[in-house]
Design an enzyme around this catalytic site. Structure first.
Site, mmCIF file in Angstrom:
data_model
loop_
_atom_site.group_PDB
_atom_site.id
_atom_site.type_symbol
_atom_site.label_atom_id
_atom_site.label_comp_id
_atom_site.label_asym_id
_atom_site.label_seq_id
_atom_site.Cartn_x
_atom_site.Cartn_y
_atom_site.Cartn_z
ATOM 1 N N SER A 198 34.481 55.247 -4.198
ATOM 2 C CA SER A 198 35.074 55.368 -5.529
ATOM 3 C C SER A 198 34.082 56.082 -6.438
ATOM 4 O O SER A 198 32.942 56.350 -6.046
ATOM 5 C CB SER A 198 35.405 53.993 -6.095
ATOM 6 O OG SER A 198 34.207 53.349 -6.489
ATOM 7 N N LYS A 199 34.531 56.345 -7.635
ATOM 8 C CA LYS A 199 33.704 57.046 -8.629
ATOM 9 C C LYS A 199 32.343 56.375 -8.816
ATOM 10 O O LYS A 199 31.369 57.019 -9.150
ATOM 11 C CB LYS A 199 34.440 57.065 -9.973
ATOM 12 C CG LYS A 199 35.265 58.315 -10.177
ATOM 13 C CD LYS A 199 35.624 58.422 -11.640
ATOM 14 C CE LYS A 199 35.891 59.764 -12.141
ATOM 15 N NZ LYS A 199 36.386 60.836 -11.659
ATOM 16 N N ARG A 200 32.343 55.062 -8.615
ATOM 17 C CA ARG A 200 31.119 54.292 -8.713
ATOM 18 C C ARG A 200 30.016 54.886 -7.829
ATOM 19 O O ARG A 200 28.833 54.807 -8.123
ATOM 20 C CB ARG A 200 31.431 52.877 -8.243
ATOM 21 C CG ARG A 200 30.682 51.755 -8.855
ATOM 22 C CD ARG A 200 31.381 50.414 -8.584
ATOM 23 N NE ARG A 200 32.147 50.343 -7.352
ATOM 24 C CZ ARG A 200 31.646 50.074 -6.149
ATOM 25 N NH1 ARG A 200 30.364 49.860 -6.000
ATOM 26 N NH2 ARG A 200 32.430 50.013 -5.086
#
Ligand code: GLU
Length: 493
Positions: free
Chosen positions: A254-256
């Site tokens: 994910s963007k994380r």
């Protein structure tokens, strides 16, 4: 764009599709799905169809369609048919639902969202799992018609038959669901709009899709879709569900974890051929430890059976490694063309290094020299700087590791270099080594500071190679600059 003609299928010919929802950028997971479909189609001389699933009017945007097409184009994933826009097929989706209604395989449901929510909450409170309680299943067609005519909104639900739904997944092997776990799925919402499962099946039938290759996150949709095929009296396609892409912490990417859109990787200076190769290896093992492969080799080797069942980690270091390999294969002219805008933005571009310019051949040599150490395209702009301008700094790391406060060695080296003629790699290296020996030093005591003087860094391509590329006159000036720097540190302490 018109939708494909139906009824012209060549029996047995592979037809696959990539069906992104245009609600954001092209995620690396989506790109990988597209790529596996593409490889499979090319491997089997089949057809790769691009279908934009834009039925969610609120979330779909033209901008997203544009970035998806741009991302696919950058990766070199071309499609044979489409892009088709799912929203144009809504009449056909509705027709399928109405047909199932007529055949009593679907029914009108008048339960409002609020009523459903209240019953769900009550079931939860009583500790039982909720699925739609089929309150409307027994309404007679007459009753349903009367209520519809009275203006009551109604959804259309599919009557999920009892039994097991099984398929031989081309990645996971035999897979089955007891249909008791499924609720009667909504085919048409009460506003008449079709839902994903209905649209997907209707379009896959119309587009004569033979293999549905998509992410594992769709595995729970597959039994529903198979039941719809069966209800419509149609043979379902084969299914292959691709493992999730994970971050280094083994959690879903994910963007994380950093960049997740394909265009971000383009902008970070990765080559499309490296990204393509890297994405292909995300979940696919071509065997024999093969990693760097050409497109044709990948097409020839691609088999759905060789896709891993478990998630695969997105390892950016591996991408960097592959990228450096692909960079190394590029002709210097091509590299210059790719980094030209960034050179220009950095104020490093001048007419003499452009095509036809007096220093063009020299600049291509610089690029060739930098190639082996470059992982991403911006590395060239950073590393070419000291060749193109005197305006560069000494890196902190280089200063800490290699510079003291004594300018004497560099003074001696400058004097030795001054007499070297012709100023070649061999002659300068010989002079440096002889000097070190005569002074009882190690060659490294001269080489490291010399590198800092020439390009400001602790590491670089071979120091004598860069020395010659920078040229005698400029090199001597840079050694002078370093001597001044060392002397100033001596007085400061
Ligand atoms: N529009 C769906 C998605 O983007 C496609 C699902 C499918 O391939 O059937 O996830």
């Amino acid at each position: 764009m018109p939708n494909p003609p139906s009824g012209t299928a060549t029996p047995g010919r592979v037809r696959v599709r990539f069906a992104p929802s245009p609600t954001g950028f092209l995620h690396v997971g989506g790109a990988r799905t597209a790529l596996f479909n593409w490889l499979f189609a090319r491997r089997h001389g089949g057809t790769f169809v691009l279908r934009i699933e834009d039925t969610d009017q609120e979330r779909s945007t033209e901008e997203s369609v544009r970035t998806i097409l741009e991302g696919l184009g950058w990766l070199g994933i071309d499609w044979d048919e489409g892009p088709f826009f799912q929203s144009r097929n809504v009449q056909a989706h509705r027709a399928l639902a109405l047909r199932l209604l007529e055949e009593r395989k679907a029914y009108y449901c008048f339960c409002s969202a609020a009523e459903l929510e209240a019953r769900r909450a009550a079931a939860e409170k009583a500790g039982s799992a909720w699925k739609y309680d089929r309150l409307c299943v027994n309404l007679s067609p007459e009753e349903a018609r009367r209520r519809l005519q009275g203006g009551e909104p109604a959804a259309v639900r599919f009557l999920v038959p009892e039994g097991t739904v099984a398929w031989d997944d081309l990645v996971h092997g035999p897979t089955s669901f007891d249909s008791a776990v499924l609720e009667d799925i909504v085919l048409l919402r009460s506003n008449g709009s079709p839902t994903y499962n209905l649209s997907c099946v209707s379009d896959d039938v119309a587009m004569r899709v033979t293999h549905v290759i998509r992410g594992d996150d769709h595995i729970s949709n597959t039994p529903k879709q198979i039941l719809l095929y069966r209800a419509a009296g149609l043979e379902p396609p084969r299914f292959a569900h691709l493992p999730l892409i994970l971050g280094p912490d083994k959690k879903r990417l994910s963007k994380r974890h950093g960049a997740v859109s394909v265009t971000e990787y383009r902008d970070k200076g990765y080559l499309p051929e490296a990204m393509f190769n890297f994405l292909a290896l995300l979940g696919w093992s071509p065997g024999e430890g093969r990693e760097k492969m050409t497109r044709d080799e990948m097409i020839a080797a691609f088999r759905l059976e060789d896709i891993n069942k478990k998630g695969s980690v997105f390892d950016e270091q591996k991408l960097e490694w592959l990228n450096s390999q692909y960079i190394n294969d590029l002709a210097p002219e091509r590299i210059v063309a790719l980094v030209r805008p960034q050179l220009e933005a950095a104020g490093l571009l001048s007419a003499d290094i452009e095509e036809g310019g007096a220093r063009r051949a020299w600049f291509l040599k610089v690029i060739t020299t930098l190639k082996a150490r470059s992982k991403r395209l911006p590395d060239f702009v950073r590393d070419a700087r000291p060749f193109l301008t005197d305006d560069f700094e000494y890196s902190e790391d280089a200063v800490k590791r290699y510079l003291g406060t004594d300018g004497n060695r560099m003074r001696a080296l400058r004097a030795a270099f001054e007499t070297v003629e012709p100023f070649t790699e061999e002659a300068t290296e010989k002079a440096l080594r002889a000097l070190a020996e005569s002074r009882g030093d190690k060659a490294a005591d001269y080489i490291h500071p010399l590198r800092v003087a020439l390009v400001g860094t602790a590491v670089s391509p071979g120091v004598f190679t860069i020395l010659i590329l920078i040229g005698k006159e400029r090199a001597l000036r840079r050694i002078d600059r370093l001597i001044a720097f060392l002397d100033s540190r001596a007085t400061a302490t």
